[in-house]
Design an enzyme around this catalytic site. Structure first.
Site, PDB file in Angstrom:
ATOM      1  N   HIS A  79      30.764   0.219  27.297  1.00  0.00           N
ATOM      2  CA  HIS A  79      30.290  -0.983  27.646  1.00  0.00           C
ATOM      3  C   HIS A  79      31.112  -2.147  28.204  1.00  0.00           C
ATOM      4  O   HIS A  79      30.997  -3.071  28.699  1.00  0.00           O
ATOM      5  CB  HIS A  79      29.632  -1.786  26.395  1.00  0.00           C
ATOM      6  CG  HIS A  79      28.689  -1.066  25.761  1.00  0.00           C
ATOM      7  ND1 HIS A  79      29.090  -0.001  24.369  1.00  0.00           N
ATOM      8  CD2 HIS A  79      27.472  -0.583  25.783  1.00  0.00           C
ATOM      9  CE1 HIS A  79      28.024   0.726  23.896  1.00  0.00           C
ATOM     10  NE2 HIS A  79      27.035   0.548  24.791  1.00  0.00           N
ATOM     11  N   GLU A 131      28.455  -5.365  26.456  1.00  0.00           N
ATOM     12  CA  GLU A 131      28.661  -5.403  28.025  1.00  0.00           C
ATOM     13  C   GLU A 131      29.037  -6.778  28.278  1.00  0.00           C
ATOM     14  O   GLU A 131      29.833  -7.116  29.205  1.00  0.00           O
ATOM     15  CB  GLU A 131      27.883  -4.852  28.687  1.00  0.00           C
ATOM     16  CG  GLU A 131      28.013  -4.820  30.366  1.00  0.00           C
ATOM     17  CD  GLU A 131      26.805  -4.339  31.321  1.00  0.00           C
ATOM     18  OE1 GLU A 131      27.043  -4.591  32.258  1.00  0.00           O
ATOM     19  OE2 GLU A 131      26.220  -3.455  30.642  1.00  0.00           O
ATOM     20  N   CYS A 200      22.640  -1.097  37.426  1.00  0.00           N
ATOM     21  CA  CYS A 200      23.061  -0.007  38.047  1.00  0.00           C
ATOM     22  C   CYS A 200      21.820   1.005  38.270  1.00  0.00           C
ATOM     23  O   CYS A 200      20.782   0.755  38.093  1.00  0.00           O
ATOM     24  CB  CYS A 200      24.082   0.728  36.882  1.00  0.00           C
ATOM     25  SG  CYS A 200      23.200   1.517  35.731  1.00  0.00           S
ATOM     26  N   SER A 228      20.192  -0.728  22.066  1.00  0.00           N
ATOM     27  CA  SER A 228      20.269  -0.063  23.480  1.00  0.00           C
ATOM     28  C   SER A 228      19.661  -0.875  24.602  1.00  0.00           C
ATOM     29  O   SER A 228      18.239  -1.027  24.299  1.00  0.00           O
ATOM     30  CB  SER A 228      19.866   1.322  23.697  1.00  0.00           C
ATOM     31  OG  SER A 228      19.748   1.812  25.116  1.00  0.00           O
ATOM     32  N   ASN A 230      19.285  -0.975  27.716  1.00  0.00           N
ATOM     33  CA  ASN A 230      18.375  -0.412  28.878  1.00  0.00           C
ATOM     34  C   ASN A 230      17.327   0.170  28.375  1.00  0.00           C
ATOM     35  O   ASN A 230      15.922   0.317  28.935  1.00  0.00           O
ATOM     36  CB  ASN A 230      19.132   0.684  29.553  1.00  0.00           C
ATOM     37  CG  ASN A 230      19.353   1.813  29.013  1.00  0.00           C
ATOM     38  OD1 ASN A 230      18.750   2.831  28.877  1.00  0.00           O
ATOM     39  ND2 ASN A 230      20.506   1.978  28.128  1.00  0.00           N
ATOM     40  N   SER A 273      21.341   6.386  27.241  1.00  0.00           N
ATOM     41  CA  SER A 273      22.241   7.152  26.012  1.00  0.00           C
ATOM     42  C   SER A 273      21.479   7.893  25.295  1.00  0.00           C
ATOM     43  O   SER A 273      22.138   8.307  24.180  1.00  0.00           O
ATOM     44  CB  SER A 273      23.055   6.047  25.410  1.00  0.00           C
ATOM     45  OG  SER A 273      22.229   4.994  25.081  1.00  0.00           O
TER      46      SER A 273
END
Length: 319
Positions: A79, A131, A200, A228, A230, A273
């Site tokens: 991150h 992050e 991304c 998480s 995402n 992940s």
């Protein structure tokens, strides 16, 4: 006993992205090079299954640098970390390996470039996410303003509306972020925009894959950890696309089967992940309860790979 029929639609791409793959390899190669224990600041990626496996191999996960002894290698998570962390590791003469995803590092460099050009930074991200903390920590305190929602934009107090730039966390909802960017550009027409989208490729692709199956399914399961970013965004994307039931599950044992009653088609997606073995586990759980047909729906092929840091490709020295 006849089992009811059900179709599982597997969203693809799903699971590990190049940055996660690289970060896990970094821990594995560090253990191979230096032996256990190797310390990791924060979970290397947000997935309990992955973290537990690496812990069994000899990785020790800590939240702060001062929890790691100075005579053992330490790895920084995918991150990213504030600039002060590697600086402190160097001050202590620690051997460290930075597993920050290269696409997160790109955002760090972008923030520094704008700062050097005298622009004040606005970051679109989630407060407290590692992050976001790491990216904001690339610049002096107070130099980065955080916005999480369209509503936050109206309350921003900036030094000079003509000298602004924005960056984003890499794992955000594409649609939500677009709305925030539109609000920023409306309020600050001179704001500098990223050369390339900060969100991304993996986040973009996984959200696109969920949208591609959303119209065919009665329910959506996203395999991923509750911390998480995402993975949580995939659940939101599914709901926004019309999925009446959208669950975030870490393992097959977390599935709420009652909520799936009456469903004849279920979508399965996985955060960046989440390893494929957990997808296989979910498929097996459905096969045990339904006459299951599995259909893969691939929207794009991913071929991105990132090299591990040079220190892990060099012969070992005693740290």
């Amino acid at each position: 006993m006849t089992m009811p029929p059900l179709t599982l639609y597997l969203a693809a791409p799903r699971g590990f992205c190049a940055g996660v793959d690289r970060a896990i390899k970094i821990v594995e190669m560090a253990l191979e090079k230096w032996g256990a224990p190797v310390y990791v600041r924060h979970e290397i990626v947000h997935n309990k299954f992955v973290v537990d496996r690496l812990r069994d191999m000899g990785a020790v996960f800590v939240e702060e640098l001062d929890e790691a002894p100075t005579d053992r290698p330490v790895i920084f998570s995918a991150h990213g970390v504030p600039k002060a962390i590697p600086a402190e590791a160097e001050r202590r003469n620690m051997v460290y390996v930075d597993a920050t995803c290269p696409l997160v590092s790109k955002v760090h460099l972008e923030a520094e470039r704008h700062h050097e050009n005298g622009l004040q930074m606005i970051m679109i991200g989630h407060a407290g996410h590692p992050e976001t903390v790491g990216t904001m920590g690339q610049l002096p305190e107070g130099e980065v303003l955080l916005v999480e929602t369209v509503e936050d934009v109206a309350g921003l107090e900036v030094r000079d509306p003509e000298r602004l730039a924005y960056i984003t966390q890499t794992t955000l909802s594409i649609d939500d972020t677009a709305a925030i960017v539109a609000a920023l550009r409306e309020r600050f027409p001179a704001i500098a925009i990223p050369r390339k989208e900060d969100i991304c490729y993996a986040t973009t692709n996984r959200q696109g894959a969920v949208k591609a199956i959303a119209g065919r399914i009665d329910a959506l399961l996203v395999i991923g950890a509750p911390n998480s970013s995402n993975s949580k965004r995939l659940v939101e994307v599914g709901r926004a696309a019309g999925c009446r039931v959208a669950q975030l599950v870490q393992r097959a044992t977390d599935i709420d089967w009652e909520a799936l009653q009456g469903a004849t088609s279920v979508g399965v997606a996985a955060g960046a992940s989440a390893p494929e073995v957990l997808v296989d586990e979910v498929i097996a759980a459905f096969r045990a309860r339904f006459d299951t047909t599995v259909k893969a729906v691939e929207t794009v092929k991913e071929r991105v790979e990132f090299k591990v840091p040079r220190i892990l490709r060099e012969p070992a020295e005693t740290p």
